[in-house]
Design a protein around this motif. Sequence first.
Motif, PDB file in Angstrom:
ATOM      1  N   ASP A 160       0.801  -1.110   0.115  1.00  0.00           N
ATOM      2  CA  ASP A 160       0.104   0.005  -0.197  1.00  0.00           C
ATOM      3  C   ASP A 160       0.727   1.288  -0.023  1.00  0.00           C
ATOM      4  O   ASP A 160       1.626   1.599   1.066  1.00  0.00           O
ATOM      5  CB  ASP A 160      -0.938   0.170   1.198  1.00  0.00           C
ATOM      6  CG  ASP A 160      -1.839   1.117   1.138  1.00  0.00           C
ATOM      7  OD1 ASP A 160      -2.022   1.874   0.287  1.00  0.00           O
ATOM      8  OD2 ASP A 160      -2.336   1.439   2.256  1.00  0.00           O
ATOM      9  N   THR A 161       1.057   1.959  -1.058  1.00  0.00           N
ATOM     10  CA  THR A 161       1.911   2.892  -1.271  1.00  0.00           C
ATOM     11  C   THR A 161       1.435   4.167  -0.730  1.00  0.00           C
ATOM     12  O   THR A 161       2.096   5.499  -0.874  1.00  0.00           O
ATOM     13  CB  THR A 161       2.392   3.057  -2.653  1.00  0.00           C
ATOM     14  OG1 THR A 161       0.916   3.511  -3.609  1.00  0.00           O
ATOM     15  CG2 THR A 161       3.070   2.023  -3.396  1.00  0.00           C
ATOM     16  N   SER A 162       0.320   4.451  -0.232  1.00  0.00           N
ATOM     17  CA  SER A 162      -0.294   5.712   0.190  1.00  0.00           C
ATOM     18  C   SER A 162       0.227   6.099   1.528  1.00  0.00           C
ATOM     19  O   SER A 162       0.309   7.398   1.677  1.00  0.00           O
ATOM     20  CB  SER A 162      -1.862   5.501   0.359  1.00  0.00           C
ATOM     21  OG  SER A 162      -1.853   4.649   1.711  1.00  0.00           O
ATOM     22  N   THR A 163       1.046   5.255   2.318  1.00  0.00           N
ATOM     23  CA  THR A 163       1.608   5.790   3.535  1.00  0.00           C
ATOM     24  C   THR A 163       3.187   5.965   3.381  1.00  0.00           C
ATOM     25  O   THR A 163       4.010   6.219   4.400  1.00  0.00           O
ATOM     26  CB  THR A 163       1.335   4.661   4.507  1.00  0.00           C
ATOM     27  OG1 THR A 163       1.782   3.403   4.190  1.00  0.00           O
ATOM     28  CG2 THR A 163      -0.128   4.741   4.986  1.00  0.00           C
ATOM     29  N   TRP A 164       3.466   5.462   2.102  1.00  0.00           N
ATOM     30  CA  TRP A 164       5.175   5.628   1.895  1.00  0.00           C
ATOM     31  C   TRP A 164       5.555   7.152   2.225  1.00  0.00           C
ATOM     32  O   TRP A 164       6.660   7.424   2.646  1.00  0.00           O
ATOM     33  CB  TRP A 164       5.351   5.110   0.501  1.00  0.00           C
ATOM     34  CG  TRP A 164       5.421   3.797   0.482  1.00  0.00           C
ATOM     35  CD1 TRP A 164       4.913   2.778   1.239  1.00  0.00           C
ATOM     36  CD2 TRP A 164       6.139   2.723  -0.727  1.00  0.00           C
ATOM     37  NE1 TRP A 164       4.999   1.563   0.962  1.00  0.00           N
ATOM     38  CE2 TRP A 164       5.554   1.394  -0.585  1.00  0.00           C
ATOM     39  CE3 TRP A 164       6.524   3.096  -1.830  1.00  0.00           C
ATOM     40  CZ2 TRP A 164       6.128   0.525  -1.237  1.00  0.00           C
ATOM     41  CZ3 TRP A 164       7.148   2.116  -2.620  1.00  0.00           C
ATOM     42  CH2 TRP A 164       6.683   0.572  -2.218  1.00  0.00           C
ATOM     43  N   PHE A 165       4.805   8.177   1.633  1.00  0.00           N
ATOM     44  CA  PHE A 165       5.558   9.463   1.617  1.00  0.00           C
ATOM     45  C   PHE A 165       5.568   9.855   3.138  1.00  0.00           C
ATOM     46  O   PHE A 165       6.650  10.565   3.273  1.00  0.00           O
ATOM     47  CB  PHE A 165       4.381  10.282   0.932  1.00  0.00           C
ATOM     48  CG  PHE A 165       4.892  11.918   0.792  1.00  0.00           C
ATOM     49  CD1 PHE A 165       5.973  12.110  -0.114  1.00  0.00           C
ATOM     50  CD2 PHE A 165       4.537  12.673   1.410  1.00  0.00           C
ATOM     51  CE1 PHE A 165       6.356  13.429   0.071  1.00  0.00           C
ATOM     52  CE2 PHE A 165       4.609  14.012   1.520  1.00  0.00           C
ATOM     53  CZ  PHE A 165       5.845  14.388   0.742  1.00  0.00           C
ATOM     54  N   ILE A 166       4.509   9.660   4.005  1.00  0.00           N
ATOM     55  CA  ILE A 166       4.626  10.023   5.141  1.00  0.00           C
ATOM     56  C   ILE A 166       5.799   9.401   6.067  1.00  0.00           C
ATOM     57  O   ILE A 166       6.445  10.009   6.750  1.00  0.00           O
ATOM     58  CB  ILE A 166       3.208   9.872   5.936  1.00  0.00           C
ATOM     59  CG1 ILE A 166       2.147  10.571   5.229  1.00  0.00           C
ATOM     60  CG2 ILE A 166       3.277  10.198   7.117  1.00  0.00           C
ATOM     61  CD1 ILE A 166       2.217  12.148   5.405  1.00  0.00           C
ATOM     62  N   THR A 167       5.818   8.411   5.595  1.00  0.00           N
ATOM     63  CA  THR A 167       6.750   7.315   6.393  1.00  0.00           C
ATOM     64  C   THR A 167       8.096   7.747   5.977  1.00  0.00           C
ATOM     65  O   THR A 167       9.044   8.203   7.079  1.00  0.00           O
ATOM     66  CB  THR A 167       6.609   5.989   6.091  1.00  0.00           C
ATOM     67  OG1 THR A 167       5.529   5.478   6.243  1.00  0.00           O
ATOM     68  CG2 THR A 167       7.659   4.751   6.898  1.00  0.00           C
ATOM     69  N   ILE A 168       8.303   8.006   4.718  1.00  0.00           N
ATOM     70  CA  ILE A 168       9.967   8.456   4.269  1.00  0.00           C
ATOM     71  C   ILE A 168      10.012   9.883   4.883  1.00  0.00           C
ATOM     72  O   ILE A 168      11.236  10.205   5.238  1.00  0.00           O
ATOM     73  CB  ILE A 168       9.859   8.472   2.898  1.00  0.00           C
ATOM     74  CG1 ILE A 168       9.813   6.886   2.396  1.00  0.00           C
ATOM     75  CG2 ILE A 168      11.199   9.161   2.363  1.00  0.00           C
ATOM     76  CD1 ILE A 168       9.911   6.535   0.876  1.00  0.00           C
ATOM     77  N   LEU A 169       9.026  10.760   4.690  1.00  0.00           N
ATOM     78  CA  LEU A 169       9.073  12.124   5.189  1.00  0.00           C
ATOM     79  C   LEU A 169       9.630  12.311   6.798  1.00  0.00           C
ATOM     80  O   LEU A 169      10.564  12.790   7.371  1.00  0.00           O
ATOM     81  CB  LEU A 169       8.006  12.926   4.855  1.00  0.00           C
ATOM     82  CG  LEU A 169       8.134  14.330   5.193  1.00  0.00           C
ATOM     83  CD1 LEU A 169       9.309  14.884   4.042  1.00  0.00           C
ATOM     84  CD2 LEU A 169       6.861  15.029   4.792  1.00  0.00           C
ATOM     85  N   SER A 170       8.621  11.563   7.695  1.00  0.00           N
ATOM     86  CA  SER A 170       8.938  11.398   8.913  1.00  0.00           C
ATOM     87  C   SER A 170      10.528  11.132   9.312  1.00  0.00           C
ATOM     88  O   SER A 170      11.143  11.331  10.251  1.00  0.00           O
ATOM     89  CB  SER A 170       7.987  10.621   9.729  1.00  0.00           C
ATOM     90  OG  SER A 170       7.846   9.131   9.232  1.00  0.00           O
ATOM     91  N   MET A 171      10.820   9.861   8.448  1.00  0.00           N
ATOM     92  CA  MET A 171      11.972   9.342   8.620  1.00  0.00           C
ATOM     93  C   MET A 171      13.343  10.122   8.422  1.00  0.00           C
ATOM     94  O   MET A 171      14.180  10.233   9.381  1.00  0.00           O
ATOM     95  CB  MET A 171      12.343   7.784   7.926  1.00  0.00           C
ATOM     96  CG  MET A 171      13.728   7.389   8.190  1.00  0.00           C
ATOM     97  SD  MET A 171      14.098   6.199   6.836  1.00  0.00           S
ATOM     98  CE  MET A 171      14.161   7.674   5.281  1.00  0.00           C
TER      99      MET A 171
END
Length: 67
Positions: free
Chosen positions: A5-16
């Motif tokens: 599910d790629t919808s959460t990738w942006f938030i995960t990468i940005l927060s990391m």
Amino acid sequence: MPQLDTSTWFITILSMLMTLFILFQLKLSKHIYYPTPEPKFSKTHKQNTPWETKWKKIYLPLLLPQQ
């Protein structure tokens, strides 16, 4: 499978990235940078020792008088 599910990738990468950036800044701010050492000036005096002339004659032949 939640990994696909790629919808959460942006938030995960940005927060990391933000977390790593903040931790790296904190780590660098704790480091102590010492000032560069200043050259120490001291009086220099020429010592006349008996072996100086012999040293020049043996190892520096260009300093000998021309023959």
